[in-house]
Design a protein around this motif. Structure first.
Motif, PDB file in Angstrom:
ATOM      1  N   ASN A  85       0.829  -1.199   0.000  1.00  0.00           N
ATOM      2  CA  ASN A  85       0.000   0.000   0.000  1.00  0.00           C
ATOM      3  C   ASN A  85       0.869   1.257   0.000  1.00  0.00           C
ATOM      4  OD1 ASN A  85      -2.512   1.383   0.099  1.00  0.00           O
ATOM      5  ND2 ASN A  85      -2.167   1.765   2.264  1.00  0.00           N
ATOM      6  N   GLY A  86       0.596   2.149  -0.959  1.00  0.00           N
ATOM      7  CA  GLY A  86       1.319   3.413  -1.049  1.00  0.00           C
ATOM      8  C   GLY A  86       2.587   3.384  -1.876  1.00  0.00           C
ATOM      9  N   ASP A  87       3.024   2.190  -2.304  1.00  0.00           N
ATOM     10  CA  ASP A  87       4.245   2.094  -3.116  1.00  0.00           C
ATOM     11  C   ASP A  87       4.066   2.769  -4.470  1.00  0.00           C
ATOM     12  OD1 ASP A  87       5.539   0.579  -1.221  1.00  0.00           O
ATOM     13  OD2 ASP A  87       5.438  -1.315  -2.338  1.00  0.00           O
ATOM     14  N   PRO A  88       5.092   3.529  -4.940  1.00  0.00           N
ATOM     15  CA  PRO A  88       5.062   4.010  -6.316  1.00  0.00           C
ATOM     16  C   PRO A  88       5.094   2.789  -7.241  1.00  0.00           C
ATOM     17  CG  PRO A  88       7.008   4.834  -5.156  1.00  0.00           C
ATOM     18  CD  PRO A  88       6.289   3.923  -4.232  1.00  0.00           C
ATOM     19  N   LEU A  89       4.433   2.913  -8.376  1.00  0.00           N
ATOM     20  CA  LEU A  89       4.245   1.744  -9.221  1.00  0.00           C
ATOM     21  C   LEU A  89       4.125   2.154 -10.680  1.00  0.00           C
ATOM     22  CD1 LEU A  89       3.474  -1.352  -9.213  1.00  0.00           C
ATOM     23  CD2 LEU A  89       1.123  -0.604  -8.942  1.00  0.00           C
ATOM     24  N   VAL A  90       4.734   1.350 -11.564  1.00  0.00           N
ATOM     25  CA  VAL A  90       4.507   1.471 -13.006  1.00  0.00           C
ATOM     26  C   VAL A  90       4.013   0.099 -13.434  1.00  0.00           C
ATOM     27  CG1 VAL A  90       5.515   1.910 -15.276  1.00  0.00           C
ATOM     28  CG2 VAL A  90       6.295   3.224 -13.296  1.00  0.00           C
ATOM     29  N   ILE A  91       2.818   0.064 -14.007  1.00  0.00           N
ATOM     30  CA  ILE A  91       2.158  -1.195 -14.328  1.00  0.00           C
ATOM     31  C   ILE A  91       1.694  -1.175 -15.781  1.00  0.00           C
ATOM     32  CG2 ILE A  91      -0.076  -0.374 -13.472  1.00  0.00           C
ATOM     33  CD1 ILE A  91      -0.545  -3.173 -12.304  1.00  0.00           C
ATOM     34  N   VAL A  92       1.770  -2.335 -16.439  1.00  0.00           N
ATOM     35  CA  VAL A  92       1.376  -2.431 -17.836  1.00  0.00           C
ATOM     36  C   VAL A  92       0.268  -3.472 -17.962  1.00  0.00           C
ATOM     37  CG1 VAL A  92       3.166  -4.134 -18.399  1.00  0.00           C
ATOM     38  CG2 VAL A  92       2.187  -2.734 -20.221  1.00  0.00           C
ATOM     39  N   GLY A  93      -0.642  -3.226 -18.877  1.00  0.00           N
ATOM     40  CA  GLY A  93      -1.717  -4.177 -19.127  1.00  0.00           C
ATOM     41  C   GLY A  93      -2.606  -3.713 -20.253  1.00  0.00           C
ATOM     42  N   ARG A  94      -3.669  -4.463 -20.423  1.00  0.00           N
ATOM     43  CA  ARG A  94      -4.639  -4.171 -21.472  1.00  0.00           C
ATOM     44  C   ARG A  94      -5.951  -3.782 -20.806  1.00  0.00           C
ATOM     45  NH1 ARG A  94      -6.663  -9.024 -24.237  1.00  0.00           N
ATOM     46  NH2 ARG A  94      -4.605  -9.735 -23.668  1.00  0.00           N
ATOM     47  N   ILE A  95      -6.597  -2.745 -21.298  1.00  0.00           N
ATOM     48  CA  ILE A  95      -7.891  -2.357 -20.739  1.00  0.00           C
ATOM     49  C   ILE A  95      -8.878  -3.471 -21.055  1.00  0.00           C
ATOM     50  CG2 ILE A  95      -9.794  -0.712 -20.847  1.00  0.00           C
ATOM     51  CD1 ILE A  95      -7.699   1.456 -21.481  1.00  0.00           C
ATOM     52  N   GLY A  96      -9.453  -4.039 -20.022  1.00  0.00           N
ATOM     53  CA  GLY A  96     -10.396  -5.144 -20.192  1.00  0.00           C
ATOM     54  C   GLY A  96     -10.348  -6.086 -19.011  1.00  0.00           C
ATOM     55  N   GLY A  97     -10.768  -7.333 -19.274  1.00  0.00           N
ATOM     56  CA  GLY A  97     -10.815  -8.315 -18.205  1.00  0.00           C
ATOM     57  C   GLY A  97     -12.143  -8.330 -17.495  1.00  0.00           C
ATOM     58  N   SER A  98     -13.107  -7.623 -18.054  1.00  0.00           N
ATOM     59  CA  SER A  98     -14.442  -7.537 -17.481  1.00  0.00           C
ATOM     60  C   SER A  98     -15.414  -7.279 -18.631  1.00  0.00           C
ATOM     61  CB  SER A  98     -14.490  -6.385 -16.481  1.00  0.00           C
ATOM     62  OG  SER A  98     -15.803  -6.112 -16.088  1.00  0.00           O
ATOM     63  N   ASP A  99     -16.651  -7.737 -18.471  1.00  0.00           N
ATOM     64  CA  ASP A  99     -17.660  -7.454 -19.501  1.00  0.00           C
ATOM     65  C   ASP A  99     -17.834  -5.954 -19.696  1.00  0.00           C
ATOM     66  OD1 ASP A  99     -18.163 -10.129 -20.004  1.00  0.00           O
ATOM     67  OD2 ASP A  99     -19.832 -10.237 -18.579  1.00  0.00           O
ATOM     68  N   LYS A 100     -17.723  -5.219 -18.610  1.00  0.00           N
ATOM     69  CA  LYS A 100     -17.836  -3.762 -18.643  1.00  0.00           C
ATOM     70  C   LYS A 100     -16.619  -3.201 -17.907  1.00  0.00           C
ATOM     71  CE  LYS A 100     -22.811  -3.955 -18.769  1.00  0.00           C
ATOM     72  NZ  LYS A 100     -24.050  -3.727 -18.055  1.00  0.00           N
ATOM     73  N   PRO A 101     -15.532  -2.957 -18.623  1.00  0.00           N
ATOM     74  CA  PRO A 101     -14.307  -2.516 -17.948  1.00  0.00           C
ATOM     75  C   PRO A 101     -14.319  -1.057 -17.506  1.00  0.00           C
ATOM     76  CG  PRO A 101     -13.940  -2.629 -20.302  1.00  0.00           C
ATOM     77  CD  PRO A 101     -15.321  -3.172 -20.053  1.00  0.00           C
ATOM     78  N   TRP A 102     -15.358  -0.312 -17.833  1.00  0.00           N
ATOM     79  CA  TRP A 102     -15.401   1.123 -17.551  1.00  0.00           C
ATOM     80  C   TRP A 102     -16.238   1.425 -16.332  1.00  0.00           C
ATOM     81  CZ3 TRP A 102     -11.855   2.636 -20.724  1.00  0.00           C
ATOM     82  CH2 TRP A 102     -11.742   2.024 -21.972  1.00  0.00           C
ATOM     83  N   VAL A 103     -15.858   2.443 -15.600  1.00  0.00           N
ATOM     84  CA  VAL A 103     -16.710   3.028 -14.573  1.00  0.00           C
ATOM     85  C   VAL A 103     -17.321   4.246 -15.254  1.00  0.00           C
ATOM     86  CG1 VAL A 103     -16.817   4.126 -12.305  1.00  0.00           C
ATOM     87  CG2 VAL A 103     -15.263   2.191 -12.694  1.00  0.00           C
ATOM     88  N   GLU A 104     -18.606   4.129 -15.577  1.00  0.00           N
ATOM     89  CA  GLU A 104     -19.291   5.175 -16.346  1.00  0.00           C
ATOM     90  C   GLU A 104     -19.147   6.543 -15.691  1.00  0.00           C
ATOM     91  OE1 GLU A 104     -20.798   4.841 -19.348  1.00  0.00           O
ATOM     92  OE2 GLU A 104     -20.297   2.706 -19.369  1.00  0.00           O
ATOM     93  N   GLY A 105     -18.730   7.524 -16.477  1.00  0.00           N
ATOM     94  CA  GLY A 105     -18.639   8.896 -16.014  1.00  0.00           C
ATOM     95  C   GLY A 105     -17.464   9.200 -15.093  1.00  0.00           C
ATOM     96  N   ARG A 106     -16.586   8.227 -14.897  1.00  0.00           N
ATOM     97  CA  ARG A 106     -15.439   8.429 -14.026  1.00  0.00           C
ATOM     98  C   ARG A 106     -14.173   7.951 -14.728  1.00  0.00           C
ATOM     99  NH1 ARG A 106     -18.251  11.534 -12.015  1.00  0.00           N
ATOM    100  NH2 ARG A 106     -19.400  11.321 -10.087  1.00  0.00           N
ATOM    101  N   ALA A 107     -13.048   8.467 -14.313  1.00  0.00           N
ATOM    102  CA  ALA A 107     -11.763   8.093 -14.902  1.00  0.00           C
ATOM    103  C   ALA A 107     -11.256   6.839 -14.201  1.00  0.00           C
ATOM    104  CB  ALA A 107     -10.772   9.240 -14.784  1.00  0.00           C
ATOM    105  N   ALA A 108     -11.922   5.722 -14.476  1.00  0.00           N
ATOM    106  CA  ALA A 108     -11.555   4.451 -13.863  1.00  0.00           C
ATOM    107  C   ALA A 108     -11.899   3.319 -14.827  1.00  0.00           C
ATOM    108  CB  ALA A 108     -12.282   4.267 -12.532  1.00  0.00           C
ATOM    109  N   PHE A 109     -11.035   2.292 -14.826  1.00  0.00           N
ATOM    110  CA  PHE A 109     -11.254   1.160 -15.720  1.00  0.00           C
ATOM    111  C   PHE A 109     -10.524  -0.065 -15.198  1.00  0.00           C
ATOM    112  CE2 PHE A 109      -7.815   3.843 -17.295  1.00  0.00           C
ATOM    113  CZ  PHE A 109      -6.747   2.957 -17.427  1.00  0.00           C
ATOM    114  N   MET A 110     -10.916  -1.232 -15.702  1.00  0.00           N
ATOM    115  CA  MET A 110     -10.251  -2.482 -15.340  1.00  0.00           C
ATOM    116  C   MET A 110      -9.047  -2.686 -16.249  1.00  0.00           C
ATOM    117  SD  MET A 110     -11.827  -3.703 -12.773  1.00  0.00           S
ATOM    118  CE  MET A 110     -11.012  -5.286 -12.693  1.00  0.00           C
TER     119      MET A 110
END
Length: 177
Positions: free
Chosen positions: A65-90
Motif C-alpha cells: 500500500n502506497g508504493d510508487p508503481l509502473v504497471i502495464v496491461g490491457r484495458i479489459g478483463g471484465s464485460d464492462k471494464p469502464w466506470v461510467e462517467g469516471r476516470a476508472a477502468f479495469m
C-alpha cells in the motif's frame, strides 16, 4: 405481516426524505452543469513510456500500500471494464488472453463468465485516475482517448486494503499505439 408493513413504511419515509432538497439543487440546469464538467485529459497522458513496468499479476503479489508503481496491461478483463462517467477502468495483465464464457481456459487465458470471477481477480486490477487524491470526474474514454483492449502503461501508487483489494491510483497514463 406487521413487521413487513413497518419496514415498508420506514422505506417509504426514507425515500421521500431523500427526494427533499432545495429547489436550486434539483433544477435541470444545475445537474447538467455538475455532470458536464470539462476536464483536460492531457495532463494525465504521458508523452514517453515509463521504464520498469510490471504486469498486473506481479504488482498484485509484490506491491505494498502506497508504493510508487509502473504497471502495464490491457484495458479489459471484465464485460464492462469502464466506470461510467469516471476516470476508472479495469486493467488485465498483459500476459493474459480473454476467452468466451463456457470455454475452458488454458494457461495464459482468462474466461469472462461469472464462474471465472476468482480467476480473473488474480490478473486484473481497477485503475483510478486521480488528481490530488480524488477520482477525476470524467469518463476515461473521453478523458484519455482510450478504448477496450488498448495496451497502457500506468504510473501511480498501489492501494491495498486489509481485505487484499488492489487498486492503482494513477497520475499518468501512456497509451501504446
Amino acid at each position: 405481516m406487521k413487521a413487513s408493513l413497518y419496514i415498508t413504511a420506514i422505506a417509504s419515509a426514507l425515500s421521500l426524505s431523500i427526494g427533499c432538497g432545495s429547489p436550486a439543487s434539483t433544477t435541470p440546469e444545475s445537474s447538467a452543469t455538475a455532470t458536464s464538467a470539462i476536464v483536460n485529459g492531457e495532463k494525465y497522458l504521458l508523452a514517453e513510456e515509463p521504464d520498469d513496468a510490471v504486469g498486473v499479476i506481479e504488482a498484485r503479489e509484490t506491491a505494498s500500500n502506497g508504493d510508487p508503481l509502473v504497471i502495464v496491461g490491457r484495458i479489459g478483463g471484465s464485460d464492462k471494464p469502464w466506470v461510467e462517467g469516471r476516470a476508472a477502468f479495469m486493467l488485465l495483465d498483459a500476459s493474459m488472453a480473454v476467452v468466451a464464457e463456457g470455454t475452458e481456459s488454458a494457461e495464459g487465458e482468462v474466461c469472462m463468465g461469472d464462474c471465472c470471477a476468482d480467476e480473473r481477480a488474480e490478473c486484473t486490477t481497477l485503475v483510478k485516475v486521480v488528481d490530488n487524491g480524488a477520482l477525476v470526474p470524467a469518463d476515461s474514454r473521453q478523458l484519455l482517448g482510450v478504448k477496450e483492449n488498448d495496451f497502457v502503461v500506468i504510473r501511480g501508487k498501489a492501494s491495498k486494503d486489509e481485505s487484499g483489494n488492489f487498486t492503482v491510483l494513477a497520475d499518468g497514463v501512456f497509451i501504446r499505439r
